[in-house]
Design an enzyme around this catalytic site. Structure first.
Site, short mmCIF file in Angstrom:
data_model
loop_
_atom_site.label_atom_id
_atom_site.label_comp_id
_atom_site.label_asym_id
_atom_site.label_seq_id
_atom_site.Cartn_x
_atom_site.Cartn_y
_atom_site.Cartn_z
N LYS A 174 32.48 43.57 38.07
CA LYS A 174 33.54 43.64 36.90
C LYS A 174 34.65 42.64 36.90
O LYS A 174 34.72 42.08 36.06
CB LYS A 174 34.22 45.15 37.18
CG LYS A 174 35.49 45.06 36.10
CD LYS A 174 34.77 45.06 34.57
CE LYS A 174 35.88 45.02 33.58
NZ LYS A 174 36.64 46.33 33.40
N LYS A 242 46.16 42.23 35.45
CA LYS A 242 45.71 43.01 36.77
C LYS A 242 44.43 42.64 37.26
O LYS A 242 44.18 42.30 38.52
CB LYS A 242 45.66 44.48 36.59
CG LYS A 242 45.44 45.41 37.71
CD LYS A 242 44.01 45.86 37.54
CE LYS A 242 43.79 46.80 36.19
NZ LYS A 242 42.34 47.36 36.06
#
Length: 300
Positions: A174, A242
């Site tokens: 990811k 993030k």
């Protein structure tokens, strides 16, 4: 555990992504026990059992999905007061669909597995559109047998479900995905700012590029957002910030240089500083526009 009959499923985190993902499980006929911060959206108030804590969800469900924003949130859901771990019984399975730190994920998996339970990290890509259409790409890490048991549930939420490797490897995948997406958004933004400031019609430039080697899903979807000025969040700048921070932290730990990723991260930071942290990540173009003192297109 049956992979076809109705199962008792827990789902913690009913946000922009979590709500439609959980909705597909509900539509598939599974019994859902849910918990989330803030108001519980429909259809869960009427068709699912709303629980006050993660522990309550866990007591009543056999498979518990988690979909929350960041690493500390996952840690709190799993191991905080009245968290999932406090109520786990041997044989249950935790599936974390959040996008978080791969190293922390390995630790979380070990702690859950020591309780005699399965753990799969299964971060997703595809944004709100993919979540609603059940077309998400889901990148998984964990034991092959545990993955096999939860795969039919994941396939209710996504079209491309892949076991990448051991626990944490889904999160590694990811992070890699978010690097590629961020760099493509930056490239499309730079191209459209350049074209517009040079006097060309950015919409027609995008249309022409869609027929060539520069064509991409980012150019198609996010390029259109940049031109039409539609920055309502499908995936927020703050969340992509993030993810790129995770990439840079992991790169430091691995001794890997990610110069282009660092540049994209700074553009995300600039957007947040300009007040666009809650806008869609296609709004990265606003930082490029500020540098050029020229918008890709005018509003209206």
């Amino acid at each position: 555990m049956s992979t076809t009959a109705s199962q008792k499923i827990g789902f913690i985190g009913l946000g922009i992504m979590g709500a439609p993902m959980a909705g597909h499980l509900l539509d598939a006929g599974h019994t859902l026990f849910v918990n989330t911060q803030g108001p519980v959206p429909e259809p869960f108030t009427s068709r699912a059992t709303v629980c006050n804590t993660g522990a309550e969800v866990t007591k009543r469900a056999d498979v518990i999905f988690v979909m929350v924003p960041d690493t500390p949130d996952v840690e709190k859901v799993l191991f905080g007061e009245n968290g999932v771990a406090s109520a786990l019984a041997k044989g249950k399975t935790v599936v974390d669909c959040s996008s978080i730190d791969p190293i922390a994920t390995k630790g979380f998996a070990k702690r859950i597995e020591e309780l005699g339970c399965g753990y799969v990290d299964a971060p997703v890509s595809g944004g709100e559109v993919g979540a609603k259409a059940a077309s998400l790409t889901i990148m998984c890490g964990g034991d092959e047998g545990v993955f096999g048991r939860v795969r039919p549930l994941l396939e209710k939420m996504g079209k491309n479900v892949t076991l990448v490797g051991a626990a944490g490897d889904g999160q590694v995948c990811k992070v890699a995905n978010q690097i590629i997406v961020a760099l493509n958004i930056a490239a499309v933004g730079e191209a459209l700012v350049f074209a517009s400031k040079a006097g060309a019609d950015p919409a027609k430039v995008r249309q022409a590029l869609m027929g060539g080697f520069a064509s991409s899903r980012i150019l198609e979807v996010h390029g259109e957002r940049m031109i039409k000025r539609t920055f309502a969040p499908g995936f927020r700048i703050a969340l992509h910030q993030k993810d790129l921070n995770l990439a840079m932290q992991s790169a430091r730990a691995l001794g890997v240089a990610l110069p282009q990723t660092a540049g994209a991260a700074q553009l995300m930071n600039a957007c947040a500083a300009l007040g666009h942290g809650q806008d869609d990540h296609s709004a990265l173009v606003l930082a490029l526009e500020a540098l050029a003192q020229h918008p890709v297109a005018r509003e209206g």
